[in-house]
Design an enzyme around this catalytic site. Structure first.
Site, PDB file in Angstrom:
ATOM      1  N   CYS A  12      -3.101   8.462   3.587  1.00 12.90           N
ATOM      2  CA  CYS A  12      -2.873   7.965   2.161  1.00 12.90           C
ATOM      3  C   CYS A  12      -3.965   8.081   1.183  1.00 12.90           C
ATOM      4  O   CYS A  12      -3.845   8.252   0.157  1.00 12.90           O
ATOM      5  CB  CYS A  12      -2.627   6.444   2.186  1.00 12.90           C
ATOM      6  SG  CYS A  12      -3.671   5.651   3.170  1.00 12.90           S
TER       7      CYS A  12
ATOM      8  N   GLU B 207       0.686  -1.213  -0.034  1.00  9.15           N
ATOM      9  CA  GLU B 207      -0.172   0.060  -0.018  1.00  9.15           C
ATOM     10  C   GLU B 207       0.819   1.012  -0.026  1.00  9.15           C
ATOM     11  O   GLU B 207       1.489   1.635   0.821  1.00  9.15           O
ATOM     12  CB  GLU B 207      -0.868   0.047   1.220  1.00  9.15           C
ATOM     13  CG  GLU B 207      -1.712  -1.278   1.421  1.00  9.15           C
ATOM     14  CD  GLU B 207      -2.905  -1.226   0.451  1.00  9.15           C
ATOM     15  OE1 GLU B 207      -3.164  -0.353  -0.114  1.00  9.15           O
ATOM     16  OE2 GLU B 207      -3.569  -2.164   0.358  1.00  9.15           O
TER      17      GLU B 207
HETATM   18  P1  NAP Z   1       8.259   5.128   4.631  1.00  5.26           P
HETATM   19  O1  NAP Z   1       9.496   6.061   4.958  1.00  5.26           O
HETATM   20  O2  NAP Z   1       8.367   4.180   3.286  1.00  5.26           O
HETATM   21  O3  NAP Z   1       8.472   4.025   5.860  1.00  5.26           O
HETATM   22  C1  NAP Z   1       7.359   2.991   6.114  1.00  5.26           C
HETATM   23  C2  NAP Z   1       7.828   1.981   6.705  1.00  5.26           C
HETATM   24  O4  NAP Z   1       8.703   1.278   6.150  1.00  5.26           O
HETATM   25  C3  NAP Z   1       8.515   2.426   8.181  1.00  5.26           C
HETATM   26  O5  NAP Z   1       8.100   1.291   9.360  1.00  5.26           O
HETATM   27  C4  NAP Z   1       9.756   2.151   7.893  1.00  5.26           C
HETATM   28  O6  NAP Z   1      10.632   2.158   9.229  1.00  5.26           O
HETATM   29  C5  NAP Z   1       9.933   1.017   7.200  1.00  5.26           C
HETATM   30  N1  NAP Z   1      11.261   1.002   6.404  1.00  5.26           N
HETATM   31  C6  NAP Z   1      11.845   1.831   5.754  1.00  5.26           C
HETATM   32  N2  NAP Z   1      12.818   1.520   4.931  1.00  5.26           N
HETATM   33  C7  NAP Z   1      12.821   0.071   5.375  1.00  5.26           C
HETATM   34  C8  NAP Z   1      13.885  -0.975   4.856  1.00  5.26           C
HETATM   35  N3  NAP Z   1      15.041  -0.821   4.315  1.00  5.26           N
HETATM   36  N4  NAP Z   1      13.401  -2.203   5.427  1.00  5.26           N
HETATM   37  C9  NAP Z   1      12.392  -2.481   6.139  1.00  5.26           C
HETATM   38  N5  NAP Z   1      11.519  -1.285   6.435  1.00  5.26           N
HETATM   39  C10 NAP Z   1      11.920  -0.273   5.950  1.00  5.26           C
HETATM   40  O7  NAP Z   1       6.818   5.694   4.717  1.00  5.26           O
HETATM   41  P2  NAP Z   1       6.441   6.649   5.757  1.00  5.26           P
HETATM   42  O8  NAP Z   1       7.069   8.091   5.706  1.00  5.26           O
HETATM   43  O9  NAP Z   1       6.290   6.173   6.995  1.00  5.26           O
HETATM   44  O10 NAP Z   1       4.840   7.077   5.234  1.00  5.26           O
HETATM   45  C11 NAP Z   1       4.550   7.785   4.162  1.00  5.26           C
HETATM   46  C12 NAP Z   1       4.039   7.239   3.009  1.00  5.26           C
HETATM   47  O11 NAP Z   1       3.111   5.954   3.186  1.00  5.26           O
HETATM   48  C13 NAP Z   1       3.282   8.244   2.130  1.00  5.26           C
HETATM   49  O12 NAP Z   1       3.957   8.127   1.013  1.00  5.26           O
HETATM   50  C14 NAP Z   1       1.907   7.479   2.114  1.00  5.26           C
HETATM   51  O13 NAP Z   1       1.343   7.826   0.780  1.00  5.26           O
HETATM   52  C15 NAP Z   1       2.109   6.252   2.405  1.00  5.26           C
HETATM   53  N6  NAP Z   1       0.897   5.535   2.895  1.00  5.26           N
HETATM   54  C16 NAP Z   1       0.364   4.426   2.310  1.00  5.26           C
HETATM   55  C17 NAP Z   1      -0.816   4.212   2.808  1.00  5.26           C
HETATM   56  C18 NAP Z   1      -1.811   3.117   2.117  1.00  5.26           C
HETATM   57  O14 NAP Z   1      -2.644   2.632   2.798  1.00  5.26           O
HETATM   58  N7  NAP Z   1      -1.747   3.172   0.913  1.00  5.26           N
HETATM   59  C19 NAP Z   1      -1.419   4.338   3.931  1.00  5.26           C
HETATM   60  C20 NAP Z   1      -0.404   5.314   4.678  1.00  5.26           C
HETATM   61  C21 NAP Z   1       0.564   5.795   4.337  1.00  5.26           C
HETATM   62  P3  NAP Z   1      11.399   3.289   9.940  1.00  5.26           P
HETATM   63  O15 NAP Z   1      10.262   4.202  10.358  1.00  5.26           O
HETATM   64  O16 NAP Z   1      11.809   2.768  11.164  1.00  5.26           O
HETATM   65  O17 NAP Z   1      12.431   3.858   8.795  1.00  5.26           O
END
Ligand code: NAP
Length: 524
Positions: free
Chosen positions: A299, A260
């Site tokens: 999102c 997602e």
């Molecule tokens: P993100 O930076 O991609 O992080 C998401 C998750 O991935 C966090 O738990 C992060 O952990 C983890 N992560 C990052 N790098 C990783 C790696 N190399 N290996 C394993 N895990 C890793 O996103 P975000 O800033 O939290 O969220 C914002 C984005 O999420 C927005 O673009 C939004 O559109 C999207 N979103 C989508 C939905 C949906 O349902 N489609 C819902 C909510 C948000 P750490 O925090 O520890 O780095």
């Protein structure tokens, strides 16, 4: 300062390495720290397989429903404290905190109800049938039946920062009802709420051993050890999604992966919607709510609004006026109606995003400067103004997700195919809304835009006042979207379980198939 621990193999553990600091985004005051390196994640995976999986597999759908209901109940008993935490660690207003925390509890309850319905239908069975048996040859006794059986694997859930409660438990609810144990990892910046919720569940003793484990910190080499029947469900940015879904081990094993990701959700004003009409006002209100709720960090939030050229100016003026009463600041201060974004990175990216959009249009309200927040220390806090832009149908507006309280109004010619074409330029989105009382316009729009959307809301005068806002994900409808939105699908009532189940075709004797695998035993 609170020290966030991970709950792995039945114990609360700290990792090692440089601590990450969680702050109150209104004051930038530290609230908690996490040392999340070097956690024993492989032992946790083994624990989930050896202990959690048998414990959940042994439960019938009815018993799993009872488990989900108990989880909802113990979390609800601590709701006020959870809302307080959510306000502080997420920068949420009370309403925004409820959206997340109540959303989590509500989804657990909703899936308890799904489980109860399943129990009524299939009794003690642990599998589901997929439609009726099919006669395969001229021989009537020889038939095929599709069934869904639980996949005896583990689910790893990795969640985004914006919904530490709902994001965690909407995934847990479906996995548990399917009988699959979970290792969940919240985004570090807002992990306090998830940590506390898991702590509450562990303290209450409601979780079967090994069924739910929590990683506060990094997943280490966990994904490199998932097997063919394991699952990864990820929510977050598309670049992280791409990185994770390209993991060689996951690809080699064809482990199930659900993503997602980002989404450029849209709202479309039909050409028949007159300025000042009920439907017009509903659309103004809908965009305003979506823009300011959770400070636009959803999102599913509306990012693009397509308005017939003739009405662009009037709609912009009404939306700007509707935002007049928004008070930006520390959600704990009196009168504040919109909090900060959650992290310094979000603020930086959000402000830069406004600049990029403004280069293709003009700012009607707000802009790319950080603002002081009411009730926040001077110069502190990650505050943005609700921003409305009028943007040409150019490039950036269909490409850039500004994850904050920002919407762009884009003119279009009022035709349904043109609106659907602009939806398509988002390359796949979670949800979009269209308002019109012209049924044929709605039909053309819906069919042309549906392939690009996971969900759509058609607002007409009969439902405008009763409809749920597009940003609200309902457990009974699917959540996810094609293409850029990740190509995934969650929730949708019983459909949500299917990610954790294997569809297998069984061919054989109609009597055996009917008796043992047919949908309704009473008919056999
Ligand atoms: P993100 O930076 O991609 O992080 C998401 C998750 O991935 C966090 O738990 C992060 O952990 C983890 N992560 C990052 N790098 C990783 C790696 N190399 N290996 C394993 N895990 C890793 O996103 P975000 O800033 O939290 O969220 C914002 C984005 O999420 C927005 O673009 C939004 O559109 C999207 N979103 C989508 C939905 C949906 O349902 N489609 C819902 C909510 C948000 P750490 O925090 O520890 O780095």
């Amino acid at each position: 300062m609170v020290r966030l621990l991970s709950y792995l193999s039945g114990s609360w553990l700290s990792g090692e390495g440089t601590p990450s600091i969680l702050v109150d985004p209104s004051t930038e005051e530290p609230m908690a720290q996490v040392q999340g390196g070097g956690l024993p994640v492989l032992a946790a995976l083994d624990h989930a397989r050896r202990v959690g999986l048998p414990a959940l597999s042994a439960l019938s759908f009815g018993e799993r429903a009872t488990l989900l209901q108990s989880m909802a109940k113990v979390l609800h008993a601590q709701r006020e404290a959870l809302l307080d935490l959510s306000q502080q660690n997420g920068g949420n207003t009370r309403g925004d905190a409820k959206f997340d925390v109540d959303g989590a509890i509500g989804t657990l309850s909703a899936y308890a109800a799904v489980g109860q319905e399943l129990a009524k239908r299939v009794g003690e069975r642990r599998f589901l049938t997929d439609s009726a048996a099919i006669q395969l040859t001229r021989e009537a006794r020889y038939v095929g039946q599709h069934v869904y059986v639980p996949r005896p694997g583990v689910a790893v859930h990795i969640n985004a920062f914006n919904f530490p409660a709902w994001g965690t438990f909407e995934k847990v609810a479906t996995a548990f009802l399917a009988g699959v144990p979970v290792i969940t990892k919240p985004a570090t910046a807002t992990a306090l709420v998830t940590f506390r919720m898991v702590e509450i569940l562990v303290e209450a003793g409601v979780l079967p051993a090994g069924s739910l484990q929590l990683i506060c910190g990094g997943v280490g080499e966990l994904l490199d050890h998932l097997g063919p029947l394991d699952h990864l469900a990820f929510t977050g940015g598309s670049s992280t999604g791409l990185l994770l879904r390209s993991n060689r081990n996951l690809l080699r094993n064809a482990a199930r992966v659900n993503v997602e990701a980002d989404s450029l959700n849209a709202a479309v004003l039909g050409p028949d919607v007159a300025p000042g009409s009920d439907l017009w006002r509903t659309m103004v209100r809908t965009v305003r709510v979506d823009q300011t709720q959770k400070t636009g960090q959803k999102c599913t939030a509306i990012r693009r609004v397509f308005v017939p050229e003739a009405h662009l100016e009037a709609f912009g003026a009404d939306l700007v006026e509707a935002l007049d009463d928004v008070v930006v600041g520390n959600p704990l201060a009196n009168g504040v109606t919109m909090g900060p974004v959650s992290t310094a990175t979000q603020l930086r990216d959000g402000l830069a995003g406004i600049e990029r959009l403004a280069a293709e249009g003009r700012v009607l309200r707000g802009g790319s400067a950080r603002v002081e927040g009411v009730g926040a220390p001077a110069g502190k806090g990650y505050f943005m103004q609700p921003t409305v832009l009028e943007v040409a149908d150019g490039q950036a507006v269909h490409e850039l997700e500004v994850f904050g309280p920002v919407v762009s109004l884009i003119p279009y010619d009022g035709s349904a195919p043109a609106a659907a074409g602009m939806i398509a330029r988002g390359q796949g989105s979670l949800v979009s809304t269209a308002a019109s009382d012209d049924r044929s316009w709605l039909e053309t729009f819906a069919l042309a835009s549906a392939p690009y959307l996971g969900r759509m809301l058609l607002l007409s005068k009969q439902v405008a006042e009763k409809a749920t806002p597009p940003g609200m994900v309902l457990p009974s409808l699917i959540h996810g979207g094609p293409g850029r939105a990740g190509g995934g699908e969650e929730l949708g009532g019983e459909r949500g379980l299917l990610f954790y189940m294997q569809r297998t075709a069984i061919a054989g004797d109609r009597v055996i198939i009917g008796k043992h695998f047919g949908e309704d035993k009473a008919q056999v």
